[in-house]
Design an enzyme around this catalytic site. Structure first.
Site, PDB file in Angstrom:
ATOM      1  N   LYS A  52       0.789  -1.291  -0.063  1.00  0.00           N
ATOM      2  CA  LYS A  52      -0.032  -0.059   0.131  1.00  0.00           C
ATOM      3  C   LYS A  52       0.801   1.200  -0.075  1.00  0.00           C
ATOM      4  O   LYS A  52       0.657   2.201  -0.718  1.00  0.00           O
ATOM      5  CB  LYS A  52      -0.932  -0.052   1.097  1.00  0.00           C
ATOM      6  N   GLN A  96      -4.449  -1.250   9.932  1.00  0.00           N
ATOM      7  CA  GLN A  96      -4.368  -2.552   9.408  1.00  0.00           C
ATOM      8  C   GLN A  96      -5.165  -3.725  10.384  1.00  0.00           C
ATOM      9  O   GLN A  96      -4.724  -3.703  11.407  1.00  0.00           O
ATOM     10  CB  GLN A  96      -2.616  -3.321   9.029  1.00  0.00           C
ATOM     11  N   ASP A 119     -10.845   3.452   4.793  1.00  0.00           N
ATOM     12  CA  ASP A 119     -11.309   1.977   4.778  1.00  0.00           C
ATOM     13  C   ASP A 119     -12.798   2.020   4.826  1.00  0.00           C
ATOM     14  O   ASP A 119     -13.443   0.900   4.362  1.00  0.00           O
ATOM     15  CB  ASP A 119     -11.040   1.135   5.942  1.00  0.00           C
TER      16      ASP A 119
HETATM   17  N1  GUN Z   1      -7.086  -6.379   6.539  1.00  0.00           N
HETATM   18  C1  GUN Z   1      -7.560  -7.067   5.359  1.00  0.00           C
HETATM   19  N2  GUN Z   1      -7.973  -6.198   4.391  1.00  0.00           N
HETATM   20  C2  GUN Z   1      -7.988  -5.162   4.984  1.00  0.00           C
HETATM   21  C3  GUN Z   1      -8.498  -3.604   4.676  1.00  0.00           C
HETATM   22  O1  GUN Z   1      -9.052  -3.901   3.490  1.00  0.00           O
HETATM   23  N3  GUN Z   1      -8.430  -2.685   5.443  1.00  0.00           N
HETATM   24  C4  GUN Z   1      -7.689  -2.995   6.646  1.00  0.00           C
HETATM   25  N4  GUN Z   1      -7.352  -1.855   7.440  1.00  0.00           N
HETATM   26  N5  GUN Z   1      -7.084  -4.199   7.110  1.00  0.00           N
HETATM   27  C5  GUN Z   1      -7.437  -5.152   6.274  1.00  0.00           C
END
Ligand code: GUN
Length: 297
Positions: A52, A96, A119
């Protein structure tokens, strides 16, 4: 011929458009900034966060990298989120998931400023999505919507089966597919680990979204001819490879491809689109913060 839904290629096109948007924002004096917060030593989570950050660099988003010891008290994470909420230079915050067991996940999700919640996990943003007035569409289902639209898959009036009811993928996917809006208007069935006779449900589907986190749980026998298959699974299974594992989806690709009109590969299908939509939401958040109208694709 089965069409391969190439998320890598579409994500690259989105990133190109987002470069233009970040340049417009920079001209207006706003540097889009995303803070990623990782409180985990899970190798998969570490990899996702670092990908990311690389994506951010590519499109002109500044990435703030916050890493917390997974054994630290929960207050460290809460204090970090407070600081990022208060920092006017930070437009987006991503914590995350999963966080360690001793951290109250729901409290963290509620704590992130909804205007920085790229998110789309804050209850206010979940509510807005359900109400048909999304501020930030959650990245994975949003990416799937874009992938289907780009492939000319019309969801209107179609029978869609979503396998999985997670907060991150299944629930928002169901909501997007059933909205009275473009990319929605489907008749949606939600299946999960307690569903009786899953194959009977998936066989009736025009579109199957597999997001249960179970390797190979949907195979060709469970599908009808001409179905569109979206595989959200990224499961690490032991394999005789250099890394000692390989990535497999929730769909048995080989048998499913024999039935499907279109199917996403793993990797290279949904994953790159999830990351592209995170950039999209961060740029959107920055535009909203700066009062700059940016046209997003
Ligand atoms: N863990 C797995 N997918 C995601 C996501 O799209 N965002 C976040 N913050 N954590 C994740």
């Amino acid at each position: 011929m089965t069409e391969l839904l190439d998320g890598e290629a579409l994500a690259a096109r989105f990133r190109e458009e987002l470069v233009a948007a970040t340049e417009r924002l920079a001209d207006a004096g706003s540097q889009p900034t995303l803070a990623t917060v990782l409180m985990s030593d899970d190798p998969a989570s570490e990899t996702y966060v670092s990908m990311k950050q690389d994506d951010c660099a590519e499109v002109g988003i500044e990435a703030r990298d916050v890493e917390l010891d997974p054994t630290a008290p929960a207050t460290e994470l809460h204090d970090t989120v407070d600081e990022l909420n208060a920092d006017p230079e930070v437009n987006g915050i991503l914590v995350q998931m999963p966080v360690p067991d001793h951290v109250d996940k729901r409290r963290v999700l509620r704590q992130v400023n909804p205007a920085k919640d790229v998110d789309g996990f804050h209850p206010e943003n979940v509510g807005r999505l359900v109400a048909g007035d999304a501020r930030f569409k959650p990245c994975t289902p949003h990416g799937i919507q874009k992938l289907l639209a780009d492939a000319g898959v019309d969801t209107e009036g179609k029978d869609a089966v979503v396998v999985g009811r997670s907060d991150i993928v299944g629930k928002p996917m169901v909501n997007l597919l059933m909205q009275k809006a473009a990319g929605g208007n489907a008749t949606v069935t939600v299946c999960h680990s307690r569903t009786d006779d899953l194959a009977a449900k998936t066989r009736g589907a025009d579109i199957v979204v597999a997001a249960a986190g179970v390797p190979g749980m949907v195979d060709g026998d469970m599908l009808s001819e001409g179905v569109v298959v979206v595989d959200v699974g990224i499961n690490r299974v032991d394999a005789d490879t250099e890394k000692g594992y390989e990535l497999v989806g929730d769909v048995d690709f080989e048998s499913a491809s024999e039935k499907a009109r279109a199917i996403t590969p793993v990797p290279g299908g949904v994953g790159p689109m999830t990351r592209a939509m995170l950039l999209y939401n961060t740029v959107k958040a920055t535009g909203q913060d700066a009062g700059v109208d940016i046209d997003l694709p």
